[in-house]
Design an enzyme around this catalytic site. Structure first.
Site, PDB file in Angstrom:
ATOM      1  N   TYR A  27      -2.114  -0.587   9.921  1.00  0.00           N
ATOM      2  CA  TYR A  27      -2.083  -0.944   8.497  1.00  0.00           C
ATOM      3  C   TYR A  27      -0.715  -0.645   7.900  1.00  0.00           C
ATOM      4  O   TYR A  27      -0.175  -1.429   7.116  1.00  0.00           O
ATOM      5  CB  TYR A  27      -3.178  -0.166   7.772  1.00  0.00           C
ATOM      6  CG  TYR A  27      -3.421  -0.577   6.351  1.00  0.00           C
ATOM      7  CD1 TYR A  27      -3.650  -1.907   6.003  1.00  0.00           C
ATOM      8  CD2 TYR A  27      -3.454   0.377   5.332  1.00  0.00           C
ATOM      9  CE1 TYR A  27      -3.888  -2.277   4.689  1.00  0.00           C
ATOM     10  CE2 TYR A  27      -3.700   0.013   4.015  1.00  0.00           C
ATOM     11  CZ  TYR A  27      -3.909  -1.315   3.697  1.00  0.00           C
ATOM     12  OH  TYR A  27      -4.157  -1.683   2.396  1.00  0.00           O
ATOM     13  N   SER A  57       0.840  -1.198   0.000  1.00  0.00           N
ATOM     14  CA  SER A  57       0.000   0.000   0.000  1.00  0.00           C
ATOM     15  C   SER A  57       0.868   1.239   0.000  1.00  0.00           C
ATOM     16  O   SER A  57       2.011   1.211   0.495  1.00  0.00           O
ATOM     17  CB  SER A  57      -0.890  -0.002   1.246  1.00  0.00           C
ATOM     18  OG  SER A  57      -1.478   1.273   1.467  1.00  0.00           O
TER      19      SER A  57
END
Length: 251
Positions: A155, A142
């Site tokens: 995350y 990501s």
């Protein structure tokens, strides 16, 4: 239908919907046999059924990506039906966004189980059921692994780990004929992502993206498919940004 991925057998985790489902459909349309692994049995069956109805080859595999035994069994089932595996896409994820002071052991544990342990089990499953010759691993990272973003500490930790282990495994497994790469999706309003990002959030992400639009599930599936293809035969240890430029604009 095409034959670009003919002869490939690919296990895809988190493939019941979103990017995983789009990847399964694209690979199958190009001749691959795919294992649609998802914790949700209904979603796995729906995606596999859509593929077979379109003339492709797919098997629904209900499993929790964080459970090593379940992932190993799923890979064995796919290999038994379709032949030795030529690739795996580690797409499954479980996400919560929250300030670092609000992170709990329960939430962080589940995110680590799915987001970090899951790809490890996926790699092991591929190695246990691999075909002869070259095989490929594609992980999903990501933009948060490269740029700061408030409220994403859990995350960020997970995706940073996946980016690092992608490079590490490319070195470790390269001599065994295993290519290891990752794709960094930009802002893609998948069903799962929409549960944590509202329209205002997507408007902001669209404005931050140099190409001026959000990504689609198909955009990311195409990048993943490239890394599994013969066209990427000399590509390993790469983090491919399929993000519309959002990462470089944020740096």
């Amino acid at each position: 239908m095409s034959d670009r991925h003919a002869g490939q057998v690919v296990l895809i985790t988190g493939a019941g919907r979103g990017i995983g489902a789009a990847t399964a459909k694209l690979l199958a349309a190009r001749g691959a046999a795919v294992g649609v692994l998802d914790i949700d049995e209904t979603l796995a069956k729906e995606t596999a059924a859509a593929i077979t109805e379109a003339g492709g080859r797919a098997i629904a595999l209900t499993a929790d990506a964080s459970d090593r035994a379940q992932v190993m069994t799923a890979a064995e089932t796919l290999a038994g039906q379709s032949g030795p595996l030529t690739g795996i896409v580690n797409d499954a994820i479980w996400i919560r966004y929250e300030p670092v002071e609000a992170v709990t052991d329960e939430v962080l544990g589940r995110m680590l189980d799915v987001g970090v342990k899951g790809p490890f089990w996926g790699v092991q499953a591929l190695l246990a059921q691999r075909a002869e010759g070259e095989v490929a691993i594609v992980n999903i990272t990501s933009p948060v692994a490269e740029v700061g973003s408030a409220g994403t500490s859990s995350y960020t930790a997970i995706k940073g780990a996946i980016a690092a282990v992608t490079r590490q495994l490319a070195v470790e497994l390269g001599p065994q004929g295993v290519r290891v790469n990752a794709v960094t999706p930009g802002a893609v309003p998948t069903p799962g992502a929409r549960t944590i990002v509202d329209e205002a959030g997507y408007d902001k992400r669209r404005a931050q993206t140099p190409l001026g639009r959000l990504g689609t599930e198909e955009d990311i599936a195409a990048a993943i498919a490239y890394l599994l293809s013969d066209d990427a035969g000399f590509v390993t240890g790469t983090i491919l940004r399929a993000d519309g430029g959002i990462t470089i604009k944020s740096v």
